[in-house]
Design a protein around this motif. Sequence first.
Motif, PDB file in Angstrom:
ATOM      1  N   VAL A  13      48.183  42.713  34.360  1.00  0.00           N
ATOM      2  CA  VAL A  13      48.665  41.365  34.011  1.00  0.00           C
ATOM      3  C   VAL A  13      49.082  40.635  35.286  1.00  0.00           C
ATOM      4  CG1 VAL A  13      50.441  40.065  32.785  1.00  0.00           C
ATOM      5  CG2 VAL A  13      49.326  42.010  31.668  1.00  0.00           C
ATOM      6  N   GLU A  14      49.764  41.318  36.188  1.00  0.00           N
ATOM      7  CA  GLU A  14      50.152  40.717  37.469  1.00  0.00           C
ATOM      8  C   GLU A  14      48.919  40.341  38.282  1.00  0.00           C
ATOM      9  OE1 GLU A  14      52.899  43.141  39.681  1.00  0.00           O
ATOM     10  OE2 GLU A  14      54.210  43.397  37.936  1.00  0.00           O
ATOM     11  N   MET A  15      47.903  41.197  38.247  1.00  0.00           N
ATOM     12  CA  MET A  15      46.674  40.931  38.983  1.00  0.00           C
ATOM     13  C   MET A  15      45.953  39.705  38.426  1.00  0.00           C
ATOM     14  SD  MET A  15      44.958  41.765  41.587  1.00  0.00           S
ATOM     15  CE  MET A  15      45.624  43.344  42.040  1.00  0.00           C
ATOM     16  N   VAL A  16      46.014  39.505  37.117  1.00  0.00           N
ATOM     17  CA  VAL A  16      45.415  38.314  36.502  1.00  0.00           C
ATOM     18  C   VAL A  16      46.030  37.060  37.106  1.00  0.00           C
ATOM     19  CG1 VAL A  16      45.264  36.975  34.354  1.00  0.00           C
ATOM     20  CG2 VAL A  16      44.731  39.417  34.337  1.00  0.00           C
ATOM     21  N   GLU A  17      47.350  37.040  37.219  1.00  0.00           N
ATOM     22  CA  GLU A  17      48.027  35.869  37.782  1.00  0.00           C
ATOM     23  C   GLU A  17      47.623  35.655  39.237  1.00  0.00           C
ATOM     24  OE1 GLU A  17      52.548  34.155  38.489  1.00  0.00           O
ATOM     25  OE2 GLU A  17      52.182  35.580  36.871  1.00  0.00           O
ATOM     26  N   PRO A  21      43.658  31.757  40.359  1.00  0.00           N
ATOM     27  CA  PRO A  21      43.217  30.576  41.114  1.00  0.00           C
ATOM     28  C   PRO A  21      41.863  30.752  41.795  1.00  0.00           C
ATOM     29  CG  PRO A  21      45.462  31.194  41.710  1.00  0.00           C
ATOM     30  CD  PRO A  21      44.910  32.300  40.876  1.00  0.00           C
ATOM     31  N   SER A  22      41.483  31.988  42.054  1.00  0.00           N
ATOM     32  CA  SER A  22      40.276  32.250  42.837  1.00  0.00           C
ATOM     33  C   SER A  22      39.049  32.568  41.999  1.00  0.00           C
ATOM     34  CB  SER A  22      40.518  33.436  43.773  1.00  0.00           C
ATOM     35  OG  SER A  22      41.630  33.194  44.591  1.00  0.00           O
ATOM     36  N   LEU A  23      39.249  33.044  40.772  1.00  0.00           N
ATOM     37  CA  LEU A  23      38.125  33.515  39.964  1.00  0.00           C
ATOM     38  C   LEU A  23      38.005  32.745  38.655  1.00  0.00           C
ATOM     39  CD1 LEU A  23      38.612  37.404  40.269  1.00  0.00           C
ATOM     40  CD2 LEU A  23      37.216  35.904  41.709  1.00  0.00           C
ATOM     41  N   THR A  24      36.766  32.568  38.212  1.00  0.00           N
ATOM     42  CA  THR A  24      36.540  32.040  36.869  1.00  0.00           C
ATOM     43  C   THR A  24      36.872  33.145  35.871  1.00  0.00           C
ATOM     44  OG1 THR A  24      34.257  32.822  36.777  1.00  0.00           O
ATOM     45  CG2 THR A  24      34.632  30.603  37.715  1.00  0.00           C
ATOM     46  N   ASP A  30      34.521  40.402  35.025  1.00  0.00           N
ATOM     47  CA  ASP A  30      33.741  41.316  35.856  1.00  0.00           C
ATOM     48  C   ASP A  30      34.656  42.193  36.709  1.00  0.00           C
ATOM     49  OD1 ASP A  30      31.439  40.190  34.810  1.00  0.00           O
ATOM     50  OD2 ASP A  30      31.049  38.924  36.571  1.00  0.00           O
ATOM     51  N   TYR A  31      35.715  41.600  37.245  1.00  0.00           N
ATOM     52  CA  TYR A  31      36.657  42.353  38.075  1.00  0.00           C
ATOM     53  C   TYR A  31      37.272  43.518  37.288  1.00  0.00           C
ATOM     54  CZ  TYR A  31      40.747  43.411  40.932  1.00  0.00           C
ATOM     55  OH  TYR A  31      41.702  44.069  41.675  1.00  0.00           O
ATOM     56  N   PHE A  32      37.599  43.270  36.024  1.00  0.00           N
ATOM     57  CA  PHE A  32      38.208  44.303  35.190  1.00  0.00           C
ATOM     58  C   PHE A  32      37.163  45.146  34.444  1.00  0.00           C
ATOM     59  CE2 PHE A  32      41.850  41.345  35.577  1.00  0.00           C
ATOM     60  CZ  PHE A  32      42.784  42.237  36.084  1.00  0.00           C
ATOM     61  N   CYS A  33      35.893  44.923  34.749  1.00  0.00           N
ATOM     62  CA  CYS A  33      34.785  45.681  34.146  1.00  0.00           C
ATOM     63  C   CYS A  33      34.768  45.572  32.614  1.00  0.00           C
ATOM     64  CB  CYS A  33      34.841  47.154  34.571  1.00  0.00           C
ATOM     65  SG  CYS A  33      34.701  47.378  36.341  1.00  0.00           S
ATOM     66  N   ILE A  34      34.969  44.350  32.141  1.00  0.00           N
ATOM     67  CA  ILE A  34      34.904  44.069  30.704  1.00  0.00           C
ATOM     68  C   ILE A  34      34.039  42.834  30.511  1.00  0.00           C
ATOM     69  CG2 ILE A  34      37.134  45.136  30.127  1.00  0.00           C
ATOM     70  CD1 ILE A  34      38.403  42.360  30.172  1.00  0.00           C
ATOM     71  N   SER A  35      33.623  42.592  29.287  1.00  0.00           N
ATOM     72  CA  SER A  35      32.821  41.395  29.013  1.00  0.00           C
ATOM     73  C   SER A  35      33.739  40.178  28.918  1.00  0.00           C
ATOM     74  CB  SER A  35      32.040  41.561  27.706  1.00  0.00           C
ATOM     75  OG  SER A  35      32.921  41.492  26.603  1.00  0.00           O
ATOM     76  N   SER A  50      47.267  35.732  28.811  1.00  0.00           N
ATOM     77  CA  SER A  50      46.943  34.298  28.834  1.00  0.00           C
ATOM     78  C   SER A  50      48.006  33.508  29.585  1.00  0.00           C
ATOM     79  CB  SER A  50      46.759  33.759  27.417  1.00  0.00           C
ATOM     80  OG  SER A  50      47.909  33.974  26.644  1.00  0.00           O
ATOM     81  N   ASP A  51      49.279  33.868  29.418  1.00  0.00           N
ATOM     82  CA  ASP A  51      50.348  33.175  30.148  1.00  0.00           C
ATOM     83  C   ASP A  51      50.228  33.432  31.642  1.00  0.00           C
ATOM     84  OD1 ASP A  51      51.296  32.308  27.712  1.00  0.00           O
ATOM     85  OD2 ASP A  51      53.028  33.665  27.670  1.00  0.00           O
ATOM     86  N   SER A  52      49.891  34.647  32.008  1.00  0.00           N
ATOM     87  CA  SER A  52      49.730  35.006  33.407  1.00  0.00           C
ATOM     88  C   SER A  52      48.581  34.214  34.032  1.00  0.00           C
ATOM     89  CB  SER A  52      49.472  36.505  33.519  1.00  0.00           C
ATOM     90  OG  SER A  52      49.347  36.890  34.848  1.00  0.00           O
ATOM     91  N   TYR A  53      47.484  34.091  33.301  1.00  0.00           N
ATOM     92  CA  TYR A  53      46.331  33.323  33.784  1.00  0.00           C
ATOM     93  C   TYR A  53      46.715  31.853  33.980  1.00  0.00           C
ATOM     94  CZ  TYR A  53      41.565  31.556  34.107  1.00  0.00           C
ATOM     95  OH  TYR A  53      40.413  30.943  34.534  1.00  0.00           O
ATOM     96  N   SER A  54      47.378  31.274  32.982  1.00  0.00           N
ATOM     97  CA  SER A  54      47.801  29.872  33.075  1.00  0.00           C
ATOM     98  C   SER A  54      48.788  29.660  34.210  1.00  0.00           C
ATOM     99  CB  SER A  54      48.433  29.420  31.756  1.00  0.00           C
ATOM    100  OG  SER A  54      47.486  29.424  30.730  1.00  0.00           O
TER     101      SER A  54
END
Length: 124
Positions: A13-17, A21-24, A30-35, A50-54
Amino acid sequence: MARPERVFTDEEVEMVEKLAPSLTQQQLADYFCISINTLKEIMRRDSRVSDSYSRGLTRAGIMMVEKLYEKAMEGDHPSIKLWLSQRMGWTEKSRTEHTGVDGGPIQKDYQVTIEVINPGDLDE
């Protein structure tokens, strides 16, 4: 037997945040090896993700706006224009008008020539 539900760890979750900003979202999946569908499902069911991404996107946006503002305040003309157009709604519009002699309407001169030929003339 169905696959076990994918759950992000606190570290993920921390890595998502950090990566937001850098990845779509596709690149993040792809980074997490999931679809991408799995990522979207995780984001739908786990508000931490989702909150971490936002939050990651918002923080990056704030930093960009601050940098743009600093450059504009230093007198950087393109930054000033971008700031005014995006934040203040200012636009530049150019308009070209064409007129005829002495500002009157444009005079159009049409000449049409029609040549009639007989079917027998095509064989030559």
